[in-house]
Design an enzyme around this catalytic site. Structure first.
Site, PDB file in Angstrom:
ATOM      1  NE  ARG A 108      -2.226  -0.768  -2.217  1.00 19.48           N
ATOM      2  CZ  ARG A 108      -1.943  -0.119  -3.360  1.00 19.48           C
ATOM      3  NH1 ARG A 108      -2.907   0.319  -4.142  1.00 19.48           N
ATOM      4  NH2 ARG A 108      -0.703   0.070  -3.719  1.00 19.48           N
ATOM      5  CG  HIS A 135       3.308   2.819  -1.541  1.00 21.89           C
ATOM      6  ND1 HIS A 135       3.307   1.448  -1.429  1.00 21.89           N
ATOM      7  CD2 HIS A 135       2.795   3.090  -2.770  1.00 21.89           C
ATOM      8  CE1 HIS A 135       2.808   0.926  -2.537  1.00 21.89           C
ATOM      9  NE2 HIS A 135       2.487   1.890  -3.359  1.00 21.89           N
ATOM     10  CD  GLN A 138       5.726   3.181  -6.182  1.00 21.44           C
ATOM     11  OE1 GLN A 138       4.709   2.538  -6.351  1.00 21.44           O
ATOM     12  NE2 GLN A 138       6.587   3.404  -7.169  1.00 21.44           N
ATOM     13  CG  ASP A 231       1.287   9.805  -5.593  1.00 23.80           C
ATOM     14  OD1 ASP A 231       0.580   9.277  -6.485  1.00 23.80           O
ATOM     15  OD2 ASP A 231       1.221   9.483  -4.394  1.00 23.80           O
ATOM     16  CB  CYS A 272       4.009   5.744  -7.355  1.00 28.34           C
ATOM     17  SG  CYS A 272       2.671   6.907  -7.012  1.00 28.34           S
ATOM     18  NE  ARG A 312       5.796  -0.996  -6.149  1.00 21.55           N
ATOM     19  CZ  ARG A 312       4.494  -0.936  -5.765  1.00 21.55           C
ATOM     20  NH1 ARG A 312       3.611  -0.294  -6.492  1.00 21.55           N
ATOM     21  NH2 ARG A 312       4.093  -1.484  -4.628  1.00 21.55           N
TER      22      ARG A 312
HETATM   23  N1  NVA Z   1      -0.666   8.396  -2.936  1.00 21.95           N
HETATM   24  C1  NVA Z   1      -1.376   7.457  -3.749  1.00 21.95           C
HETATM   25  C2  NVA Z   1      -0.468   6.360  -4.175  1.00 21.95           C
HETATM   26  C3  NVA Z   1      -1.091   5.327  -5.068  1.00 21.95           C
HETATM   27  C4  NVA Z   1      -0.117   4.262  -5.466  1.00 21.95           C
HETATM   28  C5  NVA Z   1      -2.577   6.921  -2.987  1.00 21.95           C
HETATM   29  O1  NVA Z   1      -2.432   6.617  -1.795  1.00 21.95           O
HETATM   30  O2  NVA Z   1      -3.650   6.817  -3.565  1.00 21.95           O
HETATM   31  N1   CP Z   2       2.009   2.391  -7.407  1.00 24.67           N
HETATM   32  C1   CP Z   2       1.064   1.581  -6.899  1.00 24.67           C
HETATM   33  O1   CP Z   2       1.048   1.240  -5.723  1.00 24.67           O
HETATM   34  O2   CP Z   2       0.143   1.178  -7.803  1.00 24.67           O
HETATM   35  P1   CP Z   2      -1.187   0.361  -7.467  1.00 24.67           P
HETATM   36  O3   CP Z   2      -2.077   1.284  -6.677  1.00 24.67           O
HETATM   37  O4   CP Z   2      -1.745   0.020  -8.810  1.00 24.67           O
HETATM   38  O5   CP Z   2      -0.825  -0.839  -6.666  1.00 24.67           O
END
Ligand code: NVA
Ligand code: CP
Length: 326
Positions: A108, A135, A138, A231, A272, A312
Site C-alpha cells: 500500500r 484499490h 476494495q 468515498d 469503503c 474485505r
Molecule cells: N480514496 C481513499 C481510500 C481510502 C480507503 C484514499 O486513498 O485515501
Molecule cells: N477501505 C480501506 O482500504 O480501509 P483502510 O484504509 O482502513 O485499509
C-alpha cells in the site's frame, strides 16, 4: 467455475477477466461460509507474507493479517519507517530481497509504479492494497457486498458520487465494466476520471454489456440506481486540498435528498471507509463541512458499510488463496 490463478499478482482488475473476477467473488463467498462454519482450510500453511505499508490502514492491514493467519500463513507488517523501500534502497532491490524470503507480498502506498516494480522483480505474487491510482481488493469486497444484496450483477446500477477520479472510483469503474454493471460517476467536471481509463472501460463494456456514464448532474446519476457509493473527498496525500474539495463536492454529498432522487426504496449505501459522517473525528472538528455522507444515511437501514468492511477479509483471503494457496 474454477480458475487457476496460481502465481498471479493483483495490481489492478484490468489484468483479470470477467470470469476470473467472478471466480474470486464466488471463492470469497465460499471462504466466508467456511469461516462462519468454523472450518479452516489452511490453504496457506507454511507461507510467509510481507505486508508493506507506506500509508496507514485499518481494514486492509487487518484483513491481510487475519486472512493470512486464518489460512495458516505468517504475515509480517513492514511499515513506512521499518524498511528502506525507495529511500536508501531501490524498489527493485527491495523486491528481489523480499522475494527470496517471502512467498507473497502486499503493498500500500502512493505511486502505482512502486507496486508494478515490486511485482516485476519479486518473483512472487504481489497484491495492491491501494495506490493513488487503484484499490482493486476494495472493489472485490464492494461487489461481493452487491452480490449478497441483490443475488446478481445483471441489470444492477452503481452510482459513485464524489471524487470521480480517485483510486476507489477507478477500481469500481474497472470492476463495473468487467462485470456488466450500469456504472455512473456523479462528480464535478474538474474531478472527472482520466479519459484514457474511461475509454478503456468503455471498450471493455462493449463486450460485457456494461454502461459507463460520467455526469455532473446528480439526478441523472442517481435516478433508479441500486447502489449509491461515496468515498472521502480528499484521499490520503491530498490533505492540502481539503478546503478546495469541500467547496467542489458539497453538492455531491450523499444525503436523504439524494436518496429520495433515486425514486427507489431498496437502494443501498456503500462506502469503503473511513467515512466523515459526523463531527466525532479530529479532522472533522478541524473542517466542520467535511462530510461526504450524512449521519442519517450512514446509520440508515440502507447502509451496508460494515458488511462491506467485513467483506474485505473474505475477498483478500480469496485473492491470496487463489494466487498462492496449495
Ligand atoms: N480514496 C481513499 C481510500 C481510502 C480507503 C484514499 O486513498 O485515501
Ligand atoms: N477501505 C480501506 O482500504 O480501509 P483502510 O484504509 O482502513 O485499509
Amino acid at each position: 467455475m474454477a480458475f487457476n490463478l496460481k502465481g498471479r499478482s493483483l495490481l489492478t482488475l484490468l489484468d483479470y477477466t470477467q470470469k476470473e473476477i467472478q471466480f474470486l467473488i464466488q471463492l470469497s463467498a465460499q471462504l466466508k461460509i467456511d469461516k462462519y462454519a468454523g472450518r479452516s482450510n489452511r490453504n496457506l500453511e507454511g507461507k510467509n507474507i510481507a505486508l508493506l505499508f507506506e500509508k496507514p490502514s485499518t481494514r486492509t492491514r487487518c484483513a491481510f493479517t487475519v486472512a493470512a493467519i486464518d489460512e495458516g500463513a505468517h504475515p509480517e507488517y513492514l511499515g513506512a519507517n521499518d524498511i528502506q523501500l525507495g529511500k536508501k534502497e531501490t524498489v527493485k532491490d527491495t523486491a528481489r530481497v523480499l522475494g527470496r524470503m517471502f512467498d507473497g507480498m502486499q503493498f500500500r502506498g502512493s505511486a502505482h509504479k512502486t507496486v508494478e516494480d515490486l511485482a516485476k522483480y519479486a518473483g512472487v505474487p504481489v497484491w495492491n492494497g491501494l495506490t493513488d491510482s487503484y484499490h482493486p481488493t476494495q472493489a472485490l469486497a464492494d461487489f461481493l457486498t452487491v452480490y449478497e444484496e441483490f443475488g446478481r450483477f445483471d441489470g444492477i446500477s452503481v452510482t459513485y458520487a464524489g471524487d470521480g477520479r480517485n483510486n476507489v472510483a477507478n477500481s469500481l469503474m474497472i470492476a463495473s465494466a468487467k462485470l456488466g454493471i450500469d456504472y455512473r460517476v456523479v462528480t464535478p467536471q474538474k474531478l472527472n476520471p482520466d479519459k484514457k481509463l474511461v475509454d478503456l472501460c468503455l471498450t471493455i463494456a462493449k463486450n460485457t454489456g456494461a454502461k459507463i456514464t460520467i455526469t455532473d448532474d446528480v439526478k441523472t446519476g442517481v435516478t433508479n440506481t441500486d447502489v449509491i457509493y461515496t468515498d472521502v473527498w480528499a484521499s490520503m496525500g491530498e490533505e492540502n486540498l481539503i478546503a478546495e474539495r469541500i467547496a467542489l463536492l458539497k453538492p455531491y454529498q450523499v444525503n436523504k435528498a439524494m436518496f429520495d432522487m433515486t425514486q427507489k426504496s431498496n437502494t443501498i449505501f456503500l462506502h469503503c471507509l473511513p467515512c466523515f459522517h459526523n463531527q466525532d473525528t479530529i479532522t472533522s472538528s478541524q473542517y466542520p463541512d467535511i462530510c461526504e455522507a450524512t449521519e442519517e444515511i450512514f446509520e440508515s437501514d440502507a447502509s451496508r458499510v460494515f458488511d462491506q468492511a467485513e467483506n474485505r477479509l473474505h475477498t483478500i483471503k480469496a485473492v491470496m488463496v487463489a494466487t498462492l494457496g496449495k
